[in-house]
Design a protein around this motif. Structure first.
Motif, PDB file in Angstrom:
ATOM      1  N   ILE A 146       0.878  -1.164   0.000  1.00 50.29           N
ATOM      2  CA  ILE A 146       0.000   0.000   0.000  1.00 50.29           C
ATOM      3  C   ILE A 146       0.917   1.216   0.000  1.00 50.29           C
ATOM      4  O   ILE A 146       1.566   1.523   1.006  1.00 50.29           O
ATOM      5  CB  ILE A 146      -0.926   0.036   1.230  1.00 50.29           C
TER       6      ILE A 146
ATOM      7  N   SER B 230       1.779   2.715  -9.278  1.00 52.36           N
ATOM      8  CA  SER B 230       0.677   1.739  -9.243  1.00 52.36           C
ATOM      9  C   SER B 230       0.259   1.310 -10.643  1.00 52.36           C
ATOM     10  O   SER B 230      -0.244   0.199 -10.832  1.00 52.36           O
ATOM     11  CB  SER B 230      -0.526   2.331  -8.493  1.00 52.36           C
TER      12      SER B 230
ATOM     13  N   ASN C 187       1.514  -5.077  -8.184  1.00 52.13           N
ATOM     14  CA  ASN C 187       1.350  -5.300  -6.744  1.00 52.13           C
ATOM     15  C   ASN C 187       1.550  -4.026  -5.929  1.00 52.13           C
ATOM     16  O   ASN C 187       1.908  -4.060  -4.755  1.00 52.13           O
ATOM     17  CB  ASN C 187       2.271  -6.411  -6.240  1.00 52.13           C
TER      18      ASN C 187
ATOM     19  N   LYS D 204      -0.605  -0.673  -4.712  1.00 54.78           N
ATOM     20  CA  LYS D 204      -1.906  -0.013  -4.591  1.00 54.78           C
ATOM     21  C   LYS D 204      -1.677   1.382  -4.023  1.00 54.78           C
ATOM     22  O   LYS D 204      -0.981   1.543  -3.022  1.00 54.78           O
ATOM     23  CB  LYS D 204      -2.849  -0.810  -3.684  1.00 54.78           C
TER      24      LYS D 204
ATOM     25  N   THR E   7      -2.516   5.249  -2.461  1.00 54.21           N
ATOM     26  CA  THR E   7      -3.367   6.119  -1.665  1.00 54.21           C
ATOM     27  C   THR E   7      -2.889   7.547  -1.871  1.00 54.21           C
ATOM     28  O   THR E   7      -1.693   7.783  -2.064  1.00 54.21           O
ATOM     29  CB  THR E   7      -3.341   5.765  -0.165  1.00 54.21           C
TER      30      THR E   7
ATOM     31  N   GLU F  25      -8.567   5.368  -9.066  1.00 57.41           N
ATOM     32  CA  GLU F  25      -7.219   4.781  -9.169  1.00 57.41           C
ATOM     33  C   GLU F  25      -6.521   4.687  -7.820  1.00 57.41           C
ATOM     34  O   GLU F  25      -5.353   4.320  -7.757  1.00 57.41           O
ATOM     35  CB  GLU F  25      -6.384   5.620 -10.145  1.00 57.41           C
TER      36      GLU F  25
ATOM     37  N   ILE G  90      -6.953   3.384  -3.525  1.00 59.28           N
ATOM     38  CA  ILE G  90      -7.732   2.515  -2.640  1.00 59.28           C
ATOM     39  C   ILE G  90      -8.065   3.197  -1.326  1.00 59.28           C
ATOM     40  O   ILE G  90      -8.842   2.672  -0.540  1.00 59.28           O
ATOM     41  CB  ILE G  90      -7.024   1.174  -2.377  1.00 59.28           C
TER      42      ILE G  90
ATOM     43  N   TYR H 130      -8.976  -3.004   2.934  1.00 64.58           N
ATOM     44  CA  TYR H 130      -8.772  -2.263   1.690  1.00 64.58           C
ATOM     45  C   TYR H 130      -9.515  -2.834   0.482  1.00 64.58           C
ATOM     46  O   TYR H 130      -9.287  -2.403  -0.662  1.00 64.58           O
ATOM     47  CB  TYR H 130      -7.273  -2.183   1.376  1.00 64.58           C
TER      48      TYR H 130
ATOM     49  N   LEU I 195      -9.163  -5.643  -1.135  1.00 65.74           N
ATOM     50  CA  LEU I 195      -8.180  -6.099  -2.112  1.00 65.74           C
ATOM     51  C   LEU I 195      -8.603  -7.431  -2.727  1.00 65.74           C
ATOM     52  O   LEU I 195      -9.263  -8.237  -2.101  1.00 65.74           O
ATOM     53  CB  LEU I 195      -6.821  -6.244  -1.425  1.00 65.74           C
TER      54      LEU I 195
END
Length: 249
Positions: A28, A44, A49, A51, A53, A81, A83, A247, A249
Motif C-alpha cells: 500500500i 501503481s 502489486n 496499490k 493512496t 485509481e 484505494i 482495503y 483487495l
C-alpha cells in the motif's frame, strides 16, 4: 509474502523499486503531497502489486489554499485509481520541535475525512498520542469507520475508543525492540491489526543501517505470533486477511 500496509514507495530510488516489490505480496503506497500522489499513481500503473493512496503528510508546512484546492481536485479526478485517502493526519512531531497552531491542521484533516466519506474510501492516518483522540472526534463526527492508524502509539483512552470503533492499526519493525509497541500488540485485537514498514524510514536494533523494505515484516510477524501465542503461519494469515478486508483487495 506479506502485504506492506504502509510504505512511501515514491521515496525510494527508481532502480530500487523492483527488488523491493519482490519482497511483498502487495504494498500500500501512501502519498505526502500532490507531486507524491502523481508519482505514486505512476508506480501503481507500472507495477501490479502496488496499490496507491493519495493525501498530504501533516509533518510539513500547510499547503496554500490554491495548492490544497489543486490537490483535492486531483484526488477527485483520480478517485478510481486509489484505494484510500492517505497519508493524512496531525503534526505531533512537528509540534514537539516548534510552537505550532494546530487548528489549521485539524481543519485540513476534517476536510480529508469528509473527502474520504464522499468518495467511499478508507482513510490512512498519522495521528499518535493525544492527536489520536482528536482524530477520533473527527471520525465520529462524520461517521467514518474505515480508519487505519498507521504506526500508532497512544493512551489507554485512545486504544479503548479505537477498538470500540473498529479502527485498524499497523505494526512496524520497531516492535522487535520497543516495549511500547510490544505492549500495544498484546492489548490490541489481532483482528484489527496489519503490518507495515513505513519505508524508507530507518529502524534500529537488528535493522541498524539496513535499508527498510518489506522483508522486515517477517520479524514483525515473529513478534506478533509470540505475543499472541500462536504460530507464525496463523498470525501471517490473519494480518494478511485483515489488510485485504480493510482495503477491499
Amino acid at each position: 509474502m506479506l502485504i506492506d500496509a504502509h510504505i512511501h514507495l515514491d521515496q525510494y530510488r527508481e532502480e530500487e523499486v523492483p527488488n523491493i516489490l519482490k519482497e511483498a505480496q502487495l504494498v500500500i503506497a501512501v502519498s505526502t503531497d500532490l507531486q507524491s500522489c502523481k508519482k505514486t499513481l505512476t508506480l501503481s500503473q507500472t507495477f501490479p502489486n502496488v496499490k496507491a493512496t493519495f493525501g498530504f503528510h501533516p509533518e510539513q508546512s500547510l499547503p496554500s489554499d490554491r495548492d490544497k484546492q489543486a490537490l483535492f481536485h486531483w484526488i477527485r479526478l483520480h478517485a478510481q485509481e486509489m484505494i484510500a485517502i492517505g497519508e493524512v493526519g496531525l503534526p505531533y512531531y512537528r509540534k514537539q520541535a516548534q510552537d505550532l497552531d494546530e487548528r489549521p491542521y485539524i481543519e485540513l484533516l476534517d476536510q480529508f475525512i469528509q473527502l474520504a466519506k464522499e468518495l467511499h474510501k478508507p482513510i490512512v492516518l498519522h495521528a499518535v498520542y493525544e492527536d489520536a483522540l482528536i482524530a477520533c472526534d473527527l471520525l465520529e463526527r462524520h461517521g467514518v469507520t474505515r480508519a487505519h492508524f498507521h504506526w500508532f502509539k497512544g493512551s489507554e483512552e485512545a486504544i479503548v475508543r479505537m477498538i470500540h470503533n473498529g479502527y485498524f492499526i499497523s505494526i512496524t519493525p520497531d516492535c522487535v525492540y520497543e516495549a511500547e509497541i510490544q505492549a500495544l500488540i498484546k492489548r490490541y485485537p489481532l483482528e484489527l491489526m496489519m503490518v507495515e514498514t513505513d519505508g524508507p524510514w530507518p529502524f534500529e536494533g537488528p535493522f541498524e543501517k539496513a535499508r527498510t523494505s518489506p522483508y522486515m515484516m517477517a520479524k514483525t510477524i515473529d513478534v506478533i505470533s509470540s505475543l499472541k501465542e500462536m504460530t507464525v503461519q496463523e498470525a501471517a494469515k490473519i494480518v494478511t486477511r485483515n489488510t485485504e478486508r480493510f482495503y477491499d483487495l
